[in-house]
Design an enzyme around this catalytic site. Structure first.
Site, PDB file in Angstrom:
ATOM      1  N   HIS A   1      -1.743  -9.942  -5.478  1.00  0.00           N
ATOM      2  CA  HIS A   1      -0.805  -9.382  -6.465  1.00  0.00           C
ATOM      3  C   HIS A   1      -1.575  -8.886  -7.699  1.00  0.00           C
ATOM      4  CE1 HIS A   1       2.316 -12.339  -4.690  1.00  0.00           C
ATOM      5  NE2 HIS A   1       2.675 -11.129  -4.304  1.00  0.00           N
TER       6      HIS A   1
ATOM      7  N   ARG B   1      -0.342  -4.236   2.750  1.00  0.00           N
ATOM      8  CA  ARG B   1      -1.605  -4.858   3.146  1.00  0.00           C
ATOM      9  C   ARG B   1      -2.043  -4.394   4.532  1.00  0.00           C
ATOM     10  NH1 ARG B   1       1.133 -10.521   2.173  1.00  0.00           N
ATOM     11  NH2 ARG B   1       2.665  -9.217   3.210  1.00  0.00           N
TER      12      ARG B   1
ATOM     13  N   SER C   1       1.854 -15.072  -0.348  1.00  0.00           N
ATOM     14  CA  SER C   1       2.343 -16.251  -1.076  1.00  0.00           C
ATOM     15  C   SER C   1       2.769 -17.332  -0.083  1.00  0.00           C
ATOM     16  CB  SER C   1       3.537 -15.885  -1.951  1.00  0.00           C
ATOM     17  OG  SER C   1       3.151 -14.982  -2.935  1.00  0.00           O
TER      18      SER C   1
END
Ligand code: PNS
Length: 196
Positions: A19, A92, A130
């Protein structure tokens, strides 16, 4: 010249190095970037929205044109409210693309003037999420190279508390206390820590 303000919406539970990498890249191409933490009451987050906001604020203070905010409801409505003309999202890998494309096209349908801009984080973060950070931390793995030091410390603090509760449970188990499901010492698995 027209100034471009963008919103980078997300859960950030917790903020990862991926991030941060994207925030830095976004801060270079947009005049203003608002990192917006979604306060989603349906999910069971590990960190409160206030904690996530504080961590983001601390880790982005070096960027003059980056601010942190929280929001509820639709991203497009929030973007409109703060005068943003773009939404920043990270991609990603190909696996992200389908979901991100669907969301971008739906956001365009809802608010045609708002553009979604995709950026790629550094390759070394292409497998980082995450969800995996939470899982690794909860299972006692090393997370120091995956998240900023402040986030690693907060994760440890949070999970220490969870471990203490688990230890109390195990202590009871060793003492052979009975539970509604039977004797605790006969349970096959340890009590599960909270999922998020
Ligand atoms: O970090 P995440 O969980 O991938 O972020 C997802 C997020 C917050 C960008 C997305 O869930 C979102 O925009 N939620 C707000 C509600 C909304 O606008 N839903 C319609 C999306 S087309």
């Amino acid at each position: 010249m027209k100034r471009v303000k963008a919103v980078y919406p997300g859960s950030f539970d917790p903020l990862t190095n991926g991030h941060l990498d994207l925030i830095e890249r976004g801060s270079k191409i947009f005049d203003e970037l608002v990192v917006a933490v979604l306060g989603n009451p349906e999910k069971d987050p590990l960190f409160s929205v206030a904690d996530r906001r504080k961590m983001l604020e601390a880790m982005t203070e070096q960027f003059d044109n980056v601010t942190v905010d929280t929001f509820d409801g639709l991203t497009v409505e929030y973007a409109l409210r703060v005068g943003a003309s773009a939404v920043l999202r990270g991609i990603r890998a190909i696996s992200d693309y389908e979901y991100e494309l669907q969301m971008a096209l739906m956001n365009r349908k809802l608010q045609p003037g708002l553009e979604t801009v995709f950026m790629m984080p550094a390759e070394k973060y292409s497998y980082l999420s995450s969800r995996l950070v939470r899982e690794i931390a909860q299972l006692g793995g090393a997370i120091d190279c995956l998240v900023p030091p402040l986030v690693a410390q907060k994760l440890r603090e949070k999970l220490d508390v969870a471990h203490k509760f688990a230890d109390i449970d195990l202590g009871r188990e060793r003492a052979g206390h009975e539970t509604p499901e039977g004797k605790e010492s006969e349970r096959k698995t340890k009590p599960r820590k909270r999922k998020s």
